[in-house]
Enzyme design. Structure first.
Site, PDB file in Angstrom:
ATOM      1  N   LYS A 183       0.841  -1.194   0.000  1.00 52.62           N
ATOM      2  CA  LYS A 183       0.000   0.000   0.000  1.00 52.62           C
ATOM      3  C   LYS A 183       0.880   1.249   0.000  1.00 52.62           C
ATOM      4  CE  LYS A 183      -1.116   1.794   4.057  1.00 52.62           C
ATOM      5  NZ  LYS A 183      -1.106   2.138   5.445  1.00 52.62           N
ATOM      6  N   HIS A 196      -7.354  -0.229   5.648  1.00 56.55           N
ATOM      7  CA  HIS A 196      -7.548  -1.072   6.840  1.00 56.55           C
ATOM      8  C   HIS A 196      -8.983  -0.999   7.385  1.00 56.55           C
ATOM      9  CE1 HIS A 196      -3.302  -1.203   6.661  1.00 56.55           C
ATOM     10  NE2 HIS A 196      -3.036  -0.152   7.398  1.00 56.55           N
ATOM     11  N   ASP A 206      -4.395   6.943   4.440  1.00 59.96           N
ATOM     12  CA  ASP A 206      -3.414   6.052   5.063  1.00 59.96           C
ATOM     13  C   ASP A 206      -4.077   4.856   5.739  1.00 59.96           C
ATOM     14  OD1 ASP A 206      -0.827   5.307   5.847  1.00 59.96           O
ATOM     15  OD2 ASP A 206      -1.014   6.305   7.784  1.00 59.96           O
TER      16      ASP A 206
HETATM   17  N1  LIG Z   1       7.539   0.128   7.171  1.00 58.86           N
HETATM   18  C1  LIG Z   1       6.391  -0.409   7.483  1.00 58.86           C
HETATM   19  O1  LIG Z   1       6.124  -0.881   8.603  1.00 58.86           O
HETATM   20  C2  LIG Z   1       5.297  -0.501   6.430  1.00 58.86           C
HETATM   21  C3  LIG Z   1       4.034  -0.987   6.816  1.00 58.86           C
HETATM   22  C4  LIG Z   1       3.044  -1.126   5.842  1.00 58.86           C
HETATM   23  C5  LIG Z   1       3.311  -0.767   4.544  1.00 58.86           C
HETATM   24  N2  LIG Z   1       4.538  -0.277   4.183  1.00 58.86           N
HETATM   25  C6  LIG Z   1       4.785   0.058   2.766  1.00 58.86           C
HETATM   26  O2  LIG Z   1       5.884  -0.710   2.303  1.00 58.86           O
HETATM   27  C7  LIG Z   1       6.626   0.036   1.360  1.00 58.86           C
HETATM   28  C8  LIG Z   1       8.071   0.097   1.800  1.00 58.86           C
HETATM   29  O3  LIG Z   1       8.155   0.692   3.055  1.00 58.86           O
HETATM   30  P1  LIG Z   1       9.519   0.901   3.843  1.00 58.86           P
HETATM   31  O4  LIG Z   1       9.155   1.549   5.119  1.00 58.86           O
HETATM   32  O5  LIG Z   1      10.316  -0.362   3.884  1.00 58.86           O
HETATM   33  O6  LIG Z   1      10.266   1.954   2.872  1.00 58.86           O
HETATM   34  P2  LIG Z   1      11.678   2.612   3.017  1.00 58.86           P
HETATM   35  O7  LIG Z   1      12.268   2.311   4.381  1.00 58.86           O
HETATM   36  O8  LIG Z   1      11.531   4.012   2.606  1.00 58.86           O
HETATM   37  O9  LIG Z   1      12.549   1.825   1.930  1.00 58.86           O
HETATM   38  C9  LIG Z   1      12.556   2.172   0.590  1.00 58.86           C
HETATM   39  C10 LIG Z   1      13.407   1.185  -0.190  1.00 58.86           C
HETATM   40  O10 LIG Z   1      13.332   1.518  -1.574  1.00 58.86           O
HETATM   41  C11 LIG Z   1      14.658   1.553  -2.104  1.00 58.86           C
HETATM   42  N3  LIG Z   1      14.728   2.522  -3.188  1.00 58.86           N
HETATM   43  C12 LIG Z   1      14.220   3.769  -3.202  1.00 58.86           C
HETATM   44  N4  LIG Z   1      14.439   4.332  -4.415  1.00 58.86           N
HETATM   45  C13 LIG Z   1      15.080   3.400  -5.163  1.00 58.86           C
HETATM   46  C14 LIG Z   1      15.560   3.375  -6.501  1.00 58.86           C
HETATM   47  N5  LIG Z   1      15.400   4.402  -7.327  1.00 58.86           N
HETATM   48  N6  LIG Z   1      16.162   2.253  -6.930  1.00 58.86           N
HETATM   49  C15 LIG Z   1      16.343   1.193  -6.120  1.00 58.86           C
HETATM   50  N7  LIG Z   1      15.917   1.168  -4.836  1.00 58.86           N
HETATM   51  C16 LIG Z   1      15.286   2.260  -4.367  1.00 58.86           C
HETATM   52  C17 LIG Z   1      15.533   1.951  -0.955  1.00 58.86           C
HETATM   53  O11 LIG Z   1      16.824   1.517  -1.296  1.00 58.86           O
HETATM   54  P3  LIG Z   1      18.150   2.276  -0.801  1.00 58.86           P
HETATM   55  O12 LIG Z   1      18.133   2.110   0.671  1.00 58.86           O
HETATM   56  O13 LIG Z   1      19.238   1.521  -1.451  1.00 58.86           O
HETATM   57  O14 LIG Z   1      18.019   3.702  -1.246  1.00 58.86           O
HETATM   58  C18 LIG Z   1      14.858   1.140   0.172  1.00 58.86           C
HETATM   59  O15 LIG Z   1      15.275  -0.204   0.085  1.00 58.86           O
HETATM   60  C19 LIG Z   1       5.934   1.395   1.234  1.00 58.86           C
HETATM   61  O16 LIG Z   1       5.044   1.348   0.147  1.00 58.86           O
HETATM   62  C20 LIG Z   1       5.157   1.503   2.541  1.00 58.86           C
HETATM   63  O17 LIG Z   1       3.996   2.313   2.378  1.00 58.86           O
HETATM   64  C21 LIG Z   1       5.537  -0.146   5.108  1.00 58.86           C
END
Ligand SMILES: NC(=O)c1ccc[n+]([C@@H]2O[C@H](COP(=O)([O-])OP(=O)(O)OC[C@H]3O[C@@H](n4cnc5c(N)ncnc54)[C@H](OP(=O)(O)O)[C@@H]3O)[C@@H](O)[C@H]2O)c1
Length: 516
Positions: A175, A267, A262
């Protein structure tokens, strides 16, 4: 109020070992992000511990930075810290040996060809036979690029061998799926050009929670509840999804999102569909999907006066000052983004017509709690007025509350006679606690969803129809809010239950939110 605890006679968690899937590689795009380390790898490891993963299995993390040497040890740390796993757990080292990393930029087409070759090499090394689960754990702006490149490089629809067999490819999309109806439709069109609908798994991690799945068991495996689950007996339904934390440094993301996008569109609407749907003919994905969509489509258009927006202002919580939303990092000092949303919904069908569904969700509220409350109608009280009963006003309507998180469980409130010579009354509560009945689980909900996506079971995922039906309800609200900015923001202090208007929404109809 007096309470009674419930425990079960059989406290074993179910282990259906028939569900071990085919050999495969799970490829996580965005693998250096928070979600992968904190949730996805611990969940995959829990599946491994439960013998629910195939022996021929590998995980390949994909992200931008060169993390080849640190990725696997970092994931090991995440499994230990986030999964409640001992460092010397015998399965851990062999599992981590199968965790690999591939660095590439999502918008660089040549990277996909190299990734394809690398995955084919891993197929040889781990005997994973070309089967893939692609997990898009990235910011939503990358969803289209990744999907299109996977299509372009023939990674979405692998070729058949000479016997006509092809490996399977499934994809999980995180999401938010779109930010309004139009963008969700456009993304669906794009994804459906590359993947068939039965290859796509739009994830809502709430549906991985045992307590959410249990709503259907509670309703449909027990005759005593289902027979009163309708407008003849139910006065109203409340759904609260409250967080006590703020936006945790994610200003740019939250500025574009807000509470409605969000949490409510996904949810809360999922929870509502589980509470309100008709019994599906089976637990097959199509049968459940049809019933959910019927609920969302039966909701009347939401009137502006049935909505409340809020934004938290600065306050002191547990002796510590906390900033207001507009003072958070990278948030506009004039931001109109709502950190709180409440709605009154009407489901205009035979089961629910006339029963309001009040929902509220937000950040920096008094406590972190997600709960569904079903309040029943008050019975006639004439019998208890006067005579031997001196406190008929003490009796409160029956109420079923389903606690989704934390302290997962269900409670039932009913009236009882106070001990003594007169007919005085008191509400009492019967509680079922998941932890007391089944023990505390270290599962985070992604286990079930990852396993289902590998197996190709879409029952607990959102179908195209569902995403569009919920956006069709929320988009007019977002548009009306945009046209009618509010002047008195911030309108609730951090650490409270939201703006006064949310209480008025219920008070106008002689009701109030249940105290949580
Ligand atoms: N975190 C949670 O608990 C949670 C819960 C529910 C849903 N989500 C969803 O899950 C998704 C990911 O969340 P997150 O919190 O893990 O995100 P995040 O911490 O911001 O991680 C983003 C990832 O994307 C990579 N990335 C960004 N730009 C890139 C590019 N141009 N090429 C290659 N890699 C790139 C980053 O790599 P680098 O580090 O190498 O830049 C990193 O691995 C989102 O859609 C979020 O809404 C997250």
């Amino acid at each position: 109020m007096a309470t009674t605890q419930i425990v079960t006679s059989d406290t074993k968690a179910s282990q259906n070992t028939e569900r071990v899937p085919d050999p495969c590689i799970v490829v996580i795009f965005g693998a250096s992000g928070d979600l992968t380390k904190r949730k996805l790898l611990p969940a995959l490891y829990h599946l491994e511990q439960a013998n629910l993963l195939p022996q021929e299995f590998a995980v390949v993390g994909v992200a931008r930075r060169p993390l080849e040497s640190s990725f696997a040890p970092d994931m090991k740390e995440g499994i230990i810290a986030g999964g409640g796993v001992e460092e010397n757990d015998p399965k851990l080292a062999p599992f981590v040996d199968r965790v690999k990393y591939f660095a590439m930029n999502f918008d660089d087409g040549t990277g996909y060809e190299k990734l394809k070759k690398q995955l084919a090499e891993y197929d040889g090394q781990f005997n994973t036979r070309g089967n893939r689960l692609f997990y898009l754990a990235t910011a939503p702006e990358y969803f289209s690029d990744i999907i299109n490149y996977l299509g372009e490089h023939k990674m979405a629809q692998p070729e058949k061998d000479k016997d006509g067999n092809a490996p399977w490819v499934h994809t999980i999309i995180e999401k938010p799926f779109g930010h309004d109806l139009e963008s969700a439709r456009a993304l669906n069109d794009e994804v459906n050009k590359v993947f068939h609908e039965d290859q796509i798994f739009r994830i809502d991690h709430y549906l991985g929670k045992e307590t959410v799945q249990n709503i259907l068991v509670f309703r449909f495996a027990n005759s005593i509840f289902e027979s009163v689950w309708n407008r003849n007996y139910i006065d109203h339904v409340e759904i609260t999804a409250a967080e006590s934390i703020g936006i945790e440094g994610r200003g740019p993301f939250y500025e574009q999102a807000g509470a409605l996008r969000d949490v409510v569109q996904n949810h809360v609407m999922e929870l509502l569909s589980f509470v309100a749907m008709e019994p599906p003919i089976s637990f097959q994905a199509d049968a459940v999907r049809v019933e959910k969509v019927k609920v969302w489509k039966a909701i009347n258009p939401i009137k502006l006066e049935d909505t409340v927006r809020g934004q938290y202002g600065p306050s002191t919580i547990a002796g510590k000052p906390v900033p207001g939303y507009r003072e958070e990092d990278r948030v506009s000092p004039e931001s109109q983004t709502e950190t709180f949303a409440a709605l009154r919904l009407e489901i205009d069908n035979w089961r629910w017509a006339g029963v309001p569904f009040y929902i509220r969700a937000g950040k920096r509220l008094e406590k972190r709690v997600t709960e569904i409350t079903i309040q029943f109608k008050q019975p006639p009280m004439h019998l208890f007025q006067g005579g031997e009963c001196h406190n008929s006003e003490a009796i409160e309507p029956n109420l079923i509350s389903m606690r989704i998180q934390p302290d997962e469980g269900i409670s039932l409130r009913f009236g009882a006679k106070l001990p003594g010579p007169s007919m005085d009354l008191s509400p009492v509560q019967m509680n079922f606690s998941y932890a007391d009945a089944f023990g505390k689980s270290s599962a985070n909900g992604y286990e079930r969803l990852l396993l289902d996506a590998i197996l190709g079971d879409g029952t607990l995922f959102t179908h195209r129809d569902g995403v569009e039906a919920t956006w069709a309800l929320m988009t007019p609200v977002l548009e009306a809010w945009k046209k009618n900015p509010i002047k008195d923001l911030p309108n609730y202090a951090a650490g409270t239950w939201g703006p006064a208007a949310a209480d008025e929404l219920l008070a106008e109809e002689g009701r109030k939110w249940r105290k949580l």
